[in-house]
Write a protein that holds these residues in place. Structure first.
Motif, PDB file in Angstrom:
ATOM      1  N   TYR A   9      45.885  41.149  33.712  1.00  0.00           N
ATOM      2  CA  TYR A   9      47.333  41.283  33.885  1.00  0.00           C
ATOM      3  C   TYR A   9      48.025  39.937  33.716  1.00  0.00           C
ATOM      4  O   TYR A   9      47.436  38.891  33.984  1.00  0.00           O
ATOM      5  CB  TYR A   9      47.666  41.860  35.271  1.00  0.00           C
ATOM      6  CG  TYR A   9      47.069  43.217  35.511  1.00  0.00           C
ATOM      7  CD1 TYR A   9      47.538  44.335  34.836  1.00  0.00           C
ATOM      8  CD2 TYR A   9      46.019  43.392  36.414  1.00  0.00           C
ATOM      9  CE1 TYR A   9      46.989  45.591  35.050  1.00  0.00           C
ATOM     10  CE2 TYR A   9      45.466  44.641  36.636  1.00  0.00           C
ATOM     11  CZ  TYR A   9      45.949  45.735  35.947  1.00  0.00           C
ATOM     12  OH  TYR A   9      45.406  46.965  36.153  1.00  0.00           O
ATOM     13  N   ARG A  55      44.419  47.797  47.484  1.00  0.00           N
ATOM     14  CA  ARG A  55      44.664  49.242  47.558  1.00  0.00           C
ATOM     15  C   ARG A  55      46.105  49.659  47.291  1.00  0.00           C
ATOM     16  O   ARG A  55      46.341  50.821  46.953  1.00  0.00           O
ATOM     17  CB  ARG A  55      44.234  49.763  48.929  1.00  0.00           C
ATOM     18  CG  ARG A  55      42.742  49.636  49.171  1.00  0.00           C
ATOM     19  CD  ARG A  55      42.349  50.167  50.523  1.00  0.00           C
ATOM     20  NE  ARG A  55      40.923  49.997  50.773  1.00  0.00           N
ATOM     21  CZ  ARG A  55      40.341  50.285  51.920  1.00  0.00           C
ATOM     22  NH1 ARG A  55      41.053  50.761  52.931  1.00  0.00           N
ATOM     23  NH2 ARG A  55      39.043  50.100  52.065  1.00  0.00           N
ATOM     24  N   ASN A  58      49.469  47.333  42.415  1.00  0.00           N
ATOM     25  CA  ASN A  58      48.858  47.573  41.108  1.00  0.00           C
ATOM     26  C   ASN A  58      49.447  46.644  40.060  1.00  0.00           C
ATOM     27  O   ASN A  58      50.583  46.190  40.182  1.00  0.00           O
ATOM     28  CB  ASN A  58      49.082  49.026  40.680  1.00  0.00           C
ATOM     29  CG  ASN A  58      48.360  49.994  41.582  1.00  0.00           C
ATOM     30  OD1 ASN A  58      47.188  49.816  41.886  1.00  0.00           O
ATOM     31  ND2 ASN A  58      49.061  51.015  42.032  1.00  0.00           N
TER      32      ASN A  58
END
Length: 109
Positions: A9, A55, A58
């Motif tokens: 990313y 968790r 993103n």
């Protein structure tokens, strides 16, 4: 060293932390509650933050920049055991990296 070109990313979050070693973390808090309890609290804070990053967030790379221990495997053991599978998946996918900080002073790091 993590190379920018190898990250999945374009955005990274860096978690600066220390291995939860009694007597070396949360030392001012330890004056009142003891070294071991302060280290346990540090471990909970550290684990909770990594859990949220793994968790609930993103599309970002997660880099754990740590000190207080020599090896990544030992650092991973400082996190809540319930996170081990998430940590392994993060490392395997390339989203999670661990980098040991140099042993210089905080100001130099």
């Amino acid at each position: 060293m993590v190379e920018k070109e190898n990250l999945p990313y374009p955005v990274s979050i860096v978690l600066f932390t220390r291995y939860p070693d009694p007597g070396k973390v949360k030392t001012r808090l330890a004056w009142d509650i003891g070294d071991r309890t302060a280290a346990n609290i540090h471990g909970v804070f550290m684990s909770k933050m990594l859990m949220i990053l793994l968790r609930e967030i993103n599309g970002v790379n997660i880099i754990v920049n740590y000190t207080g221990i020599d090896y990544q495997t030992e650092m991973i053991q400082g996190f809540d055991p319930a996170l081990v599978l998430d940590i392994k998946q993060g490392i395997n996918s390339g989203v999670l990296s661990f980098i040991k900080q140099p042993s210089t002073s905080f100001g130099e790091r």
